[in-house]
Design a protein around this motif. Structure first.
Motif, PDB file in Angstrom:
ATOM      1  N   LEU A 141       9.248   7.986  -6.520  1.00  0.00           N
ATOM      2  CA  LEU A 141       7.808   8.256  -6.464  1.00  0.00           C
ATOM      3  C   LEU A 141       7.516   9.164  -5.285  1.00  0.00           C
ATOM      4  O   LEU A 141       8.061   8.960  -4.203  1.00  0.00           O
ATOM      5  N   PRO A 142       6.652  10.144  -5.455  1.00  0.00           N
ATOM      6  CA  PRO A 142       6.256  10.939  -4.286  1.00  0.00           C
ATOM      7  C   PRO A 142       5.394  10.076  -3.369  1.00  0.00           C
ATOM      8  O   PRO A 142       4.631   9.240  -3.856  1.00  0.00           O
ATOM      9  N   PRO A 143       5.527  10.240  -2.055  1.00  0.00           N
ATOM     10  CA  PRO A 143       4.713   9.422  -1.161  1.00  0.00           C
ATOM     11  C   PRO A 143       3.241   9.849  -1.210  1.00  0.00           C
ATOM     12  O   PRO A 143       2.934  10.988  -1.570  1.00  0.00           O
ATOM     13  N   LEU A 144       2.392   8.930  -0.834  1.00  0.00           N
ATOM     14  CA  LEU A 144       0.965   9.211  -0.654  1.00  0.00           C
ATOM     15  C   LEU A 144       0.336   9.884  -1.872  1.00  0.00           C
ATOM     16  O   LEU A 144      -0.353  10.880  -1.763  1.00  0.00           O
ATOM     17  N   ASN A 145       0.629   9.344  -3.050  1.00  0.00           N
ATOM     18  CA  ASN A 145       0.063   9.934  -4.258  1.00  0.00           C
ATOM     19  C   ASN A 145      -0.271   8.807  -5.240  1.00  0.00           C
ATOM     20  O   ASN A 145       0.567   8.359  -6.012  1.00  0.00           O
ATOM     21  N   VAL A 146      -1.502   8.347  -5.152  1.00  0.00           N
ATOM     22  CA  VAL A 146      -1.919   7.208  -5.974  1.00  0.00           C
ATOM     23  C   VAL A 146      -1.795   7.552  -7.456  1.00  0.00           C
ATOM     24  O   VAL A 146      -1.322   6.745  -8.259  1.00  0.00           O
ATOM     25  N   PRO A 194       0.753   6.551   3.998  1.00  0.00           N
ATOM     26  CA  PRO A 194       2.002   7.305   4.158  1.00  0.00           C
ATOM     27  C   PRO A 194       3.111   6.422   4.718  1.00  0.00           C
ATOM     28  O   PRO A 194       2.851   5.370   5.287  1.00  0.00           O
ATOM     29  N   ARG A 229       0.825  -1.217   0.000  1.00  0.00           N
ATOM     30  CA  ARG A 229       0.000   0.000   0.000  1.00  0.00           C
ATOM     31  C   ARG A 229       0.853   1.259   0.000  1.00  0.00           C
ATOM     32  O   ARG A 229       0.496   2.260  -0.609  1.00  0.00           O
ATOM     33  N   GLY A 263      -6.900   5.581  -8.186  1.00  0.00           N
ATOM     34  CA  GLY A 263      -6.267   6.841  -8.546  1.00  0.00           C
ATOM     35  C   GLY A 263      -7.251   7.977  -8.736  1.00  0.00           C
ATOM     36  O   GLY A 263      -6.884   9.037  -9.251  1.00  0.00           O
ATOM     37  N   ALA A 291       0.226   9.586  -9.006  1.00  0.00           N
ATOM     38  CA  ALA A 291       1.610   9.581  -9.488  1.00  0.00           C
ATOM     39  C   ALA A 291       2.104   8.153  -9.654  1.00  0.00           C
ATOM     40  O   ALA A 291       2.807   7.829 -10.613  1.00  0.00           O
ATOM     41  N   ALA A 292       1.721   7.286  -8.724  1.00  0.00           N
ATOM     42  CA  ALA A 292       2.133   5.891  -8.811  1.00  0.00           C
ATOM     43  C   ALA A 292       1.569   5.252 -10.078  1.00  0.00           C
ATOM     44  O   ALA A 292       2.263   4.517 -10.788  1.00  0.00           O
ATOM     45  N   GLY A 310       1.088   4.236  -3.053  1.00  0.00           N
ATOM     46  CA  GLY A 310       0.750   5.627  -2.749  1.00  0.00           C
ATOM     47  C   GLY A 310      -0.501   5.779  -1.915  1.00  0.00           C
ATOM     48  O   GLY A 310      -1.045   6.874  -1.791  1.00  0.00           O
TER      49      GLY A 310
END
Lengths: 510, 327
Positions: free
Chosen positions: A319-324, A306, A299, B214, A326-327, A303
């Protein structure tokens, strides 16, 4: 044998409209025996147990209890005969105490008020029946699934049940929990309780069953002893040989490229300094006990949750964290643990469900590209052989395997190259399982990378190229799949000191 | 019950079969037609051009409020503040024109902005503040009504001519009906054809699955409440335009009519289900019943009883139908 049957389904049939779902099936449930019902999803197991429970009534054939023909028009009637069902979805109220749950619907009363003292006493007596030592004032919602299940069994026994129907009781349990459930089953067996047991795990049949009734497409195929070899059981169940239950093929010929790299990942309280990487064409399994932090790792990568420290990169890009979002753009696709709760909008149709991750990317000026979305969904649905009447069918009405394929289809349409699969074959029948494995083969053959969390060791050993074992939030070891065995994985999974003690206890007991 | 499921799973037939399917899927429409026929037989005054335009005008405010609310309900939320936000927007608009002496078109746009912002604030409270929408919009209901009273000092304020135009006639057609049609079309387009619209259904159907796919759930929530606020403002301007003045106690309790219209139209308060066409029919059912009972000289006290029963009946029949379709 061991006395006459408690319950007999004698040549029963059942049709829903034009579709015959049960066609002349007979089953006996004997006291002190575990009768296993085996068959793929849709073979008619649940219809059979619903007949026993009084939910459905047979159109043809007879139901006998203690040798006498009876009618079971509703569940109350079946309960009156001492038949209790432990459903997969438990019938407990999470916000009420164990004691209240056990006496729910028949709370002891005194002067018109609930007699709490007696209620607790009754509950303690019920728990004692199966050797469960829990504080009866605890909220049921605070208990783990395994304990909840045992509470439900205790409740059934307190209703003087002499026959228990266990509908996939092990689906959500860890090995350890399964072992303690089986101890309870053993105990009930010795006390003459008849049991009906449904499971998709073939290895459990020999461990717990006495006799197996195999069903296929609503018809009775054979009754065989529980000691029958697994391959033979599979053959009976699907009607053809599955030469390989785990048809892992490694067909990727491209350059070795690291697609996913996780380094030093830690989350609050659950994951501790986890590092691993996955290459193109590779399947890495995250093995370990439930609660080892595997789902949390997945998980965090996707993203969704956290993390406190660490770095996750896809194709070398962080990848930036906590960013679905972007993932997903980086090529990650996530097939979550619980498809009904986390994966699908059950009330929406297949087309919509496949398209969610690509709606925005394919839209023009905010307007949905309906034709394109539908075309892509149809292509992938055909390729994955999702069995549906059309793309407009509601996802909730598909079988578990086809629902799971719908989630896969979403990520294939999205062009995901790193797939995070959390228990990808849970609640999926044998035939659909193999199809999902073939899908994993196809993904890796095309240069994709797969991270698979699985609690089924044979699946881990059969499908993974590399096994990362987790324990208590740490990576406790990595094994190449060729040399790994169930024992070597398990010993890493329980490497934690505290676990070692529990493990030893388990060994002593068995 | 499984019998029905299997029967439903059989491919839909053409001709009569699909007509029956259409009927069972549009219970509210059938109800509306039956209602219209009954009134046509019961009183000659019902099916006259003048009366029908009257029905249209009466429906416009409720329907426009309910259009906005449909977004929220599809996304599994509720907006109790639409009546108050309508009043605040109308009052704000009138205040901009009469008290701040700004041009009428600024008053018109200003009114719409006030509504949209009020909705967005509720949306922020729900998405980032994690308040249940029932609570967030209950608070907004009170705040917006209070601000309306503060702004007006408890007295009506005259509206800008641009706003009054919304309540006038465009040739033979009343403007409220024109606004109703345009607003309904725009709302239906948003809900059916935009990415945001489809996201609303996904979020309402299963928030967790939407997030994991998303979908920007928070942005979706803010958008639905902002849209609800915008449509509430439009309804408020319509109402004040018809009276040429913004009333401090305008649209009190209208949120309940709007909710009724949405659910009679087939939306589920559990989210994920609902259509603008259904909501329009729901609003028309409510207004036609009131209109018909008026024509038949039934007291307004009894009208409330009838309306209540109709809501229970409509939603009861609908959920029964859904239940049989599922099992």
């Amino acid at each position: 044998m061991n006395g006459s049957p408690i319950l007999t389904l004698d040549n029963v049939s059942k049709a829903f409209g034009p579709v015959t779902v049960i066609d002349g099936v007979s089953v006996n449930v004997l006291p002190g025996k575990v009768q296993v019902l085996l068959g793929e999803n849709g073979a008619g197991k649940s219809t059979l147990i619903k007949m026993m429970a009084g939910v459905h009534q047979p159109d043809g054939g007879r139901i006998l209890i203690d040798g006498e023909e009876v009618q079971l028009p509703d569940t109350k009637a079946s309960e009156k005969h001492g038949i209790a069902t432990i459903h997969q979805e438990l019938n407990l109220v999470g916000t009420m105490s164990i004691a209240e749950n056990i006496s729910l619907g028949r709370l002891p009363r005194r002067f018109g008020l609930v007699d709490k003292a007696r209620m607790k006493e009754d509950a303690r007596a019920a728990l004692a029946l199966i050797g469960l030592d829990l504080d009866v004032d605890r909220m049921v919602g605070e208990l783990g699934i395994a304990h909840q299940q045992l509470v439900e069994i205790a409740k059934a026994l307190s209703l003087n049940a002499r026959m228990l129907i266990l509908d996939e009781p092990t689906a959500a349990l860890t090995k350890r929990e399964i072992a303690s459930l089986f101890k309870v089953v053993e105990d009930l067996r010795s006390r003459g309780v008849g049991m009906v047991f449904i499971s998709h795990h073939l290895d459990e049949i020999a461990a717990i069953g006495d006799s197996v009734s195999v069903l296929r497409d609503g018809r009775f195929i054979a009754e065989v002893p529980a000691t029958t070899h697994e391959d033979e059981l599979v053959r009976l169940m699907v009607g053809r040989d599955i030469d390989q239950q785990f048809p892992r093929r490694r067909e990727y010929a491209g350059p070795a490229e690291t697609l996913l790299e996780v380094s030093g990942l830690s989350t609050k309280g659950m994951v501790n300094n986890v590092s691993f990487s996955v290459q193109a064409g590779e399947v890495v399994a995250l093995a370990g006990l439930v609660g080892a932090g595997r789902t949390e790792v997945i998980r965090a990568i996707a993203g969704i949750d956290p993390y406190t420290s660490g770095r996750i990169s896809v194709r070398g890009k962080a990848l930036p964290p906590l960013n679905v979002g972007a993932a997903i753009r980086a090529g990650i696709g996530h097939v979550p643990e619980d498809r009904k709760v986390q994966g699908l909008v059950l009330g929406a149709d297949v087309n919509e469900n496949i398209g969610y991750a690509t709606l925005a990317a394919t839209a023009r000026a905010g307007i949905v590209d309906f034709a394109g979305q539908r075309k892509r969904a149809q292509e992938v649905a055909d390729k994955l052989r999702i069995r549906m009447s059309s793309l407009d069918q509601t996802v909730g009405s598909l079988s578990g395997g086809n629902q799971q394929k719908t989630v896969f289809a979403r990520w294939i349409v999205a062009g995901a190259t790193v797939l995070l699969l959390d228990e990808p074959t849970r609640g999926v029948d044998v035939g659909a399982k193999v199809e999902i494995y073939e899908l994993i083969n196809a993904i890796t053959a095309a240069g994709g990378a797969v991270v698979m969390v699985s609690s089924e060791l044979p699946e881990v050993l059969g499908m993974a190229d590399r096994i990362v074992v987790m324990s208590g939030g740490h990576v406790s070891g990595q094994l190449p799949a060729e040399s790994a065995t169930q024992d070597s994985v398990m010993s890493l999974a329980v490497r934690d000191v505290q676990r070692e003690i529990e493990d030893k206890q388990m060994k002593d007991e068995s | 019950m499984n019998k029905v499921a299997e029967a439903v799973a059989v491919p839909k037939g053409r001709g009569r079969g699909s007509f029956m399917t259409f009927l069972s899927g549009n219970g509210a429409l059938v109800g509306l037609v039956v209602l219209g026929l009954a009134l046509f037989i019961a009183t000659p005054d019902f099916l006259t051009g003048r009366n029908l335009l009257n029905v249209g005008i009466q429906a416009s405010v409720i329907a426009v409020l309910a259009f906005g609310l449909t977004f929220v309900i599809v996304a599994a939320g509720i907006d109790l503040s639409v009546g108050s936000v309508a009043a605040l927007s109308a009052m704000g608009s009138a205040w901009i024109f009469s008290q701040a002496d700004l041009p009428g078109w600024i008053a018109l746009i200003g009114g719409l902005l006030i509504g949209t912002l009020s909705g967005a604030v509720s949306g922020l409270a729900v998405s980032y503040g994690r308040l249940p929408s029932f609570i967030a919009t209950l608070a907004m209901l009170s705040v917006a009504r209070g601000l309306t009273l503060v702004l007006s000092g408890g007295r009506p304020i005259p509206t800008a001519p641009e706003v009054s135009f919304l309540g006038s006639m465009l040739g033979p057609v009343p403007m409220p009906i024109v606004v109703l049609i345009i607003a309904g079309t725009v709302a239906a387009l948003i809900l059916n054809f935009t990415v945001m619209g489809r996201y609303m259904y996904a979020v309402g159907g299963n928030t967790e699955a939407a997030r994991l796919s998303g979908i920007p759930v928070r942005r979706v929530l803010i958008t639905v409440f902002a849209l609800s606020g915008f449509f509430a403002a439009l309804a408020g301007l319509l109402l004040s335009g018809r009276l040429d003045s913004a009333q401090p106690q305008a649209a009190v309790g209208y949120e309940l009519d709007a909710i009724a219209a949405v659910v009679i139209g087939g939306a589920s308060l559990a989210g994920g289900v609902g259509r603008i066409s259904g909501t329009l029919i729901g609003a028309l059912v409510l207004v036609v019943i009131r209109n018909g009972l008026n024509l038949l000289n039934v007291s307004s006290f009894w009208q409330q009883v009838v309306i209540g029963l109709v809501i229970a009946l409509a939603v009861g029949v609908d959920s029964l139908r859904r239940k049989t379709a599922q099992h």
